[in-house]
Design an enzyme around this catalytic site. Sequence first.
Site, mmCIF file in Angstrom:
data_model
loop_
_atom_site.group_PDB
_atom_site.id
_atom_site.type_symbol
_atom_site.label_atom_id
_atom_site.label_comp_id
_atom_site.label_asym_id
_atom_site.label_seq_id
_atom_site.Cartn_x
_atom_site.Cartn_y
_atom_site.Cartn_z
ATOM 1 N N TYR A 39 -25.593 -12.480 12.573
ATOM 2 C CA TYR A 39 -25.834 -13.394 11.456
ATOM 3 C C TYR A 39 -26.640 -14.582 11.972
ATOM 4 C CZ TYR A 39 -24.963 -15.054 6.736
ATOM 5 O OH TYR A 39 -25.123 -15.468 5.436
ATOM 6 N N LYS A 94 -20.062 11.901 -4.502
ATOM 7 C CA LYS A 94 -21.435 12.196 -4.099
ATOM 8 C C LYS A 94 -21.741 11.537 -2.759
ATOM 9 C CE LYS A 94 -25.210 14.103 -6.019
ATOM 10 N NZ LYS A 94 -25.334 15.185 -6.985
#
Length: 415
Positions: A39, A94
């Site tokens: 970060y 999926k």
Amino acid sequence: MKTDLRKAALDYHSRPIPGKIAVISTKPALTQDDLSLCYTPGVAEPVREIELDKDTAYCYTSKGNLVGVITNGTAVLGLGNVGALASKPVMEGKGVLFKHFADIDVFDIEIDCEDPDKFIETVVHISPTFGAINLEDIKAPECFRIEQALRERLKIPVFHDDQHGTAIVVAAGLLNALSLQGKKLEEVTIVCAGAGAAGIATMRLLLKLGAKHENLLMVDRNGVINTERDDLNPYKQEFAVKTSKRTLSEAMVGADVFIGVSGPGLITEGMIDSMGKKPVVFALSNPIPEIMPEMVYAIRKDIIMATGRSDYPNQVNNALCFPYIFRGALDVRASTVSEAMYLAAVHAIKDLAKEAVVPEVLAAYQMTHLEFGSHYILPKIMDPRLKKTVSHAVAQAAISSGVAQVTALTKCYLS
């Protein structure tokens, strides 16, 4: 049995934690140095690179292996318009298949919107996140317009699996079945029950493969789609033919092929009996086919049959196709999914069924022997060769058809 299945399914989806997919980190975050790279302040460096050259997003982020599985829940499985939120278990499922079979990451996006224009705009606005988009469970005819608009506006692959995934697997299985029956696609008469996304896409692909328009009879809830009807949308109008046949029963007389993508129990024993010699029947309504295999085999011994179910031979399942279409497309950074890529997938799946079955497949299905024939016209979903075979064929087709952008991968130049 139904009660047991319901409980097992609900337990599976809720325990030990709710849902089927999660996000995991691919980089360490154990030390202060790790965090400074993950970060702030380190993250600013790839941000600057991507601002200067958008292609470097494929080097510094997960975009190149991330598919958006996107729906509005208007045509879910055999359940119909259940809404966006209720469709989420299917979209998560999926995601599991993408990861398991092709090592592709997924964010499932359920958009609570039935307006096609607003749906299109939403997908366009979130598209920078993804390397490709899988549209799912969107009702016809809106699905055709949505896919076409997104394909025109985006520079990443957009693939509506209910259309093209179904069409590719049906085509592969049908070509093999016809070869076993001694018939040719360009000569057979085909009846298709169901004129939605799957039916129209399948007939379009079969035409590309050599089927004759005049030999196709498409049937919707109002009967055979013919040139005298005035109630046809533009997509159905493509398949209007001049014929005296008006009902499904009449269409079935003498037919070589039946493809059902409609609803349970629509086909009778009499219809099967009326078909031509050595017919092929793909009854793909799920979970209950248009006619059950036991009924078919009791009437005809010269038939080859497939369903969408895993508990019968010759399962027509989109999982034979869609993970590998995307794997191949992502691997060469395709800008779209071309017709050549569809056809490459058809032939790769078709040809794999003719190869000797590997021991892993026999073990997975608790079989001692399996070979190409009337009860094995498509590879098994658990066949480990699908990933390499189909993905490679699709990637090569993307390159040969000019939609691959593999050279952009050289932008990952940091040493």
